[in-house]
Design a protein around this motif. Structure first.
Motif, PDB file in Angstrom:
ATOM      1  N   UNK A  77       6.836  43.332  52.336  1.00 40.98           N
ATOM      2  CA  UNK A  77       8.175  43.691  52.816  1.00 40.98           C
ATOM      3  C   UNK A  77       9.004  44.384  51.735  1.00 40.98           C
ATOM      4  N   UNK A  78       9.568  45.535  52.093  1.00 40.98           N
ATOM      5  CA  UNK A  78      10.445  46.299  51.194  1.00 40.98           C
ATOM      6  C   UNK A  78      11.838  45.691  51.238  1.00 40.98           C
ATOM      7  N   UNK A  79      12.369  45.303  50.057  1.00 46.40           N
ATOM      8  CA  UNK A  79      13.714  44.706  50.038  1.00 46.40           C
ATOM      9  C   UNK A  79      14.779  45.644  49.486  1.00 46.40           C
ATOM     10  N   UNK A  80      14.388  46.688  48.762  1.00 47.31           N
ATOM     11  CA  UNK A  80      15.392  47.583  48.186  1.00 47.31           C
ATOM     12  C   UNK A  80      14.732  48.889  47.734  1.00 47.31           C
TER      13      UNK A  80
ATOM     14  N   UNK B  76      18.781  48.868  57.561  1.00 44.36           N
ATOM     15  CA  UNK B  76      18.750  47.503  57.027  1.00 44.36           C
ATOM     16  C   UNK B  76      18.291  47.437  55.570  1.00 44.36           C
ATOM     17  N   UNK B  77      17.717  48.519  55.051  1.00 44.05           N
ATOM     18  CA  UNK B  77      17.213  48.512  53.677  1.00 44.05           C
ATOM     19  C   UNK B  77      18.333  48.889  52.705  1.00 44.05           C
ATOM     20  N   UNK B  78      18.658  47.998  51.771  1.00 43.65           N
ATOM     21  CA  UNK B  78      19.666  48.353  50.759  1.00 43.65           C
ATOM     22  C   UNK B  78      19.138  49.453  49.837  1.00 43.65           C
ATOM     23  N   UNK B  79      20.020  50.369  49.482  1.00 42.26           N
ATOM     24  CA  UNK B  79      19.676  51.444  48.550  1.00 42.26           C
ATOM     25  C   UNK B  79      20.657  51.362  47.389  1.00 42.26           C
ATOM     26  N   UNK B  80      20.103  51.231  46.179  1.00 43.55           N
ATOM     27  CA  UNK B  80      20.918  51.234  44.961  1.00 43.55           C
ATOM     28  C   UNK B  80      20.752  52.594  44.302  1.00 43.55           C
ATOM     29  N   UNK B  81      21.861  53.216  44.002  1.00 45.24           N
ATOM     30  CA  UNK B  81      21.827  54.528  43.362  1.00 45.24           C
ATOM     31  C   UNK B  81      21.876  54.349  41.847  1.00 45.24           C
ATOM     32  N   UNK B  82      21.003  55.076  41.145  1.00 44.43           N
ATOM     33  CA  UNK B  82      20.909  54.988  39.692  1.00 44.43           C
ATOM     34  C   UNK B  82      21.178  56.381  39.127  1.00 44.43           C
ATOM     35  N   UNK B  83      22.053  56.457  38.133  1.00 44.87           N
ATOM     36  CA  UNK B  83      22.357  57.766  37.564  1.00 44.87           C
ATOM     37  C   UNK B  83      22.815  57.653  36.118  1.00 44.87           C
ATOM     38  N   UNK B  84      22.581  58.717  35.388  1.00 44.15           N
ATOM     39  CA  UNK B  84      23.072  58.795  34.016  1.00 44.15           C
ATOM     40  C   UNK B  84      24.533  59.226  33.991  1.00 44.15           C
ATOM     41  N   UNK B  85      25.037  59.654  35.143  1.00 41.07           N
ATOM     42  CA  UNK B  85      26.402  60.166  35.230  1.00 41.07           C
ATOM     43  C   UNK B  85      27.228  59.216  36.090  1.00 41.07           C
TER      44      UNK B  85
END
Length: 129
Positions: A53-56, A81-90
């Motif tokens: 199961x994909x959680x994020x 339903x899938x949480x998405x966390x955004x990752x960035x250097x900015x």
């Protein structure tokens, strides 16, 4: 219960960084890490199905081709339903605002605080149980 995390980033060293920081958790069977080097590859992986199961999804914002914000919008259409966390250097306010408007669960600035990230992921995997 073992759960999956999908990391989307066009920089090759990011996969190795996550493998190093999650070495113990992977060995203990808590997480399976999946990697995509583009938004297109991530969407194909979602279409094909990710097990367990994909959680994020953790996605970089700045990528060639389809960027992370576009990926976020597409994921929210296909799998809200899938949480998405955004990752960035900015870490600018405009990107943070756009990510929030499009449904990002979190906005993480590079360099990633892995201790904080692991706490958030534990909370998500507890919900998945």
């Amino acid at each position: 219960m073992t759960v999956s995390i999908l990391i989307v980033d066009d920089e090759a060293d990011v996969a190795e960084l996550f493998r190093q920081h999650f070495r113990r958790e992977v060995r203990q069977g808590l997480y399976v890490l999946h990697f995509a080097d583009s938004a297109e590859e991530a969407l194909q992986m979602l279409a094909d199905g990710i097990r367990p199961q994909l959680i994020v999804i953790l996605s970089d914002i700045n990528m060639p081709g389809t960027d992370g914000l576009s990926l976020l919008r597409e994921v929210k259409k296909l799998r809200p339903e899938i949480p998405v966390m955004m990752v960035t250097a900015y870490g600018d306010d405009e990107r943070r605002r756009l990510a929030g408007e499009h449904g990002a669960a979190e906005f993480v600035t590079k360099p990633v605080d892995f201790a904080f990230l692991k706490t958030q992921l534990r909370d998500l995997s507890d919900v998945a149980d």
